[in-house]
Design a protein around this motif. Sequence first.
Motif, short mmCIF file in Angstrom:
data_model
loop_
_atom_site.label_atom_id
_atom_site.label_comp_id
_atom_site.label_asym_id
_atom_site.label_seq_id
_atom_site.Cartn_x
_atom_site.Cartn_y
_atom_site.Cartn_z
N PRO A 134 0.81 -1.22 0.00
CA PRO A 134 0.00 0.00 0.00
C PRO A 134 0.84 1.27 0.00
N PHE A 135 2.15 1.16 -0.20
CA PHE A 135 3.04 2.31 -0.05
C PHE A 135 3.62 2.76 -1.38
N ARG A 136 3.84 4.07 -1.48
CA ARG A 136 4.71 4.66 -2.50
C ARG A 136 6.04 4.93 -1.83
N VAL A 137 7.14 4.58 -2.50
CA VAL A 137 8.46 4.65 -1.89
C VAL A 137 9.40 5.41 -2.80
N PHE A 160 -0.83 5.71 11.33
CA PHE A 160 -0.35 6.00 9.97
C PHE A 160 -1.49 5.70 9.01
N SER A 161 -2.10 6.77 8.46
CA SER A 161 -3.29 6.62 7.62
C SER A 161 -3.02 7.11 6.20
N ASP A 162 -4.05 7.09 5.38
CA ASP A 162 -3.94 7.49 3.98
C ASP A 162 -3.37 8.89 3.86
N GLY A 163 -2.37 9.04 3.00
CA GLY A 163 -1.75 10.34 2.77
C GLY A 163 -0.62 10.66 3.70
N ASP A 164 -0.46 9.94 4.80
CA ASP A 164 0.67 10.17 5.71
C ASP A 164 1.96 9.67 5.08
N GLN A 165 3.07 10.30 5.48
CA GLN A 165 4.38 9.91 4.97
C GLN A 165 5.36 9.81 6.13
N MET A 201 1.72 6.37 2.53
CA MET A 201 0.55 5.50 2.46
C MET A 201 -0.40 6.01 1.38
N GLN A 202 -0.66 5.18 0.40
CA GLN A 202 -1.53 5.58 -0.70
C GLN A 202 -3.00 5.54 -0.27
N ALA A 203 -3.75 6.47 -0.80
CA ALA A 203 -5.20 6.42 -0.63
C ALA A 203 -5.77 5.31 -1.50
N THR A 204 -7.01 4.94 -1.23
CA THR A 204 -7.62 3.83 -1.95
C THR A 204 -7.70 4.09 -3.45
N ASP A 205 -8.07 5.31 -3.83
CA ASP A 205 -8.17 5.62 -5.26
C ASP A 205 -6.79 5.69 -5.91
N GLU A 206 -5.73 6.05 -5.15
CA GLU A 206 -4.40 6.10 -5.71
C GLU A 206 -3.83 4.71 -5.91
N ALA A 212 -3.91 -6.22 -0.80
CA ALA A 212 -2.91 -6.54 0.21
C ALA A 212 -3.56 -6.75 1.57
N SER A 213 -4.62 -5.95 1.90
CA SER A 213 -5.28 -6.08 3.19
C SER A 213 -6.01 -7.40 3.28
N GLU A 214 -6.68 -7.83 2.19
CA GLU A 214 -7.39 -9.09 2.21
C GLU A 214 -6.44 -10.26 2.35
N SER A 215 -5.23 -10.14 1.75
CA SER A 215 -4.29 -11.26 1.79
C SER A 215 -3.76 -11.51 3.18
N VAL A 216 -3.74 -10.48 4.06
CA VAL A 216 -3.26 -10.69 5.42
C VAL A 216 -4.40 -10.64 6.43
N GLY A 217 -5.66 -10.51 5.96
CA GLY A 217 -6.79 -10.58 6.85
C GLY A 217 -6.90 -9.46 7.83
N ILE A 218 -6.62 -8.20 7.44
CA ILE A 218 -6.69 -7.08 8.35
C ILE A 218 -7.79 -6.15 7.92
N GLU A 219 -8.25 -5.34 8.83
CA GLU A 219 -9.30 -4.38 8.56
C GLU A 219 -8.76 -2.98 8.72
N SER A 220 -9.35 -2.08 8.00
CA SER A 220 -8.90 -0.69 8.05
C SER A 220 -9.25 -0.09 9.41
N VAL A 221 -8.29 0.67 9.97
CA VAL A 221 -8.50 1.35 11.24
C VAL A 221 -8.84 2.80 10.95
#
Length: 447
Positions: A161-164, A308-313, A376-381, A389-398
């Motif tokens: 989910p990251f831009r690096v 660390f949420s969407d748009g944070d760096q 951290m990329q936003a969902t649309d980005e 990636a979230s489904e593959s590790v079974g986590i939910e958005s906080v």
Amino acid sequence: MSQARDHGGDHWPLWPFTKRAAGRGASASRRAAAQLAAGVPVVPVLVVSGVVIVDALGGSGMFWLPLLAAGPALAASTNGARGVLCVGFLAAVLGATLGTRHGVPGRQLAVVLSSLLAVTLASALASALRSRRERVLAAVRSVAEAAQHAVLKPIPQTVGPFRVAVRYSAAAAEARIGGDFYALVPTPHGVRLIVGDVRGKGLTAVGTTALVLGVFREAVYDEPDLLAVVGRIERSLARNLGPDDFVTAVVVGHPRAGELEVVNCGHAAPLLISASGDVAAVEPTRPAPPLGLRALVGEPPCLEILPFSDGDQLLLYTDGVTEARDRAREFYPLADGVARHVSDEPEHVLSAVHDELLAHVGGRLHDDAALLLLRMQATDEAVGSESVASESVGIESVPRDSGSRADRGSVPVVSRSRSAAGGPEGGRRSAERNGVAFPSPHQPAVQ
């Protein structure tokens, strides 16, 4: 011998072959002329020509002729031995011509020409030695670049989910590799990364860098606990480093959406850049010694939980950035520089900060410098990559707590630490009692 070909009573004329051969000859001549022109020592020839013109106009005999030796001497710094000899030969011919024209006594002219010959031979030898050193230096650079590519593997622009974005500058420009290092690895326990600095610089730090990164890349797959990863690196360094050697590092993990885990071992505090553009340092709750020196204090480092949420760096860097000084001995203000150039493109941010850093120090860094920016990329980005990636590790958005970020001067973190006797499972149970859920070690890898 005739070049005509007999075929069915018709004879092919000679001129096409002659023209083609002439064309090939002309092409070879042009190539040779181009190579000769590329290797001509222009400035030394101009110096020799200038001396000749001054001497011819002044008519002063022996007064200007010794200056002809400046031609081959100058050619030694820019051209090969062949170019030096050519300039020396040209200077000798012109010197003999001018000496004869001005009626210089043969003995004096012989002394001048002998001196010119000696300077030419010495300059040719110096040029040959310089060329040899340049070839050796090129070989060293090639080996250093190969070592750097093998140790510091390239990081893609998008990982999970990251831009690096990454910027690296070695102070040892001749070797093109230093003691700073970084790595980012997608694992079954989430994306994990490390940025650190080995004591020392240049090729001598390559071995320690390779050791740290090798242990890190192996441990991040095996250990679900980030503190256990740091512990394995610590034990490996304790066995292999000298008593005065150490490594500072920040290890970061992303086990679940909305959070980062940060372990700081004597390294510079990362900078958290909020989606609104505010910049704050992520200081550890309890300072920890560098890796390799834990035996001096006997306490493990803290595990910091960072929202660390969407748009944070998050910007991780080495001390070569913050300790860079200008002519007035002022340190580079990294936080201010990041605030001036913050944007949604990590590559743009690091390019601007790196250029500003080089301008601050006058174009040459005196210590290795590494910068790694994680966004951290936003969902649309992410175009769905984050949800996969979230489904593959079974986590939910906080959900993001906007009120906790009102004052960006301090970053809200939750400290988690464990004693060495508790082991990884003891640290896990302590964290779970405090409401921190760890993923299963059998979760599939994040692609």
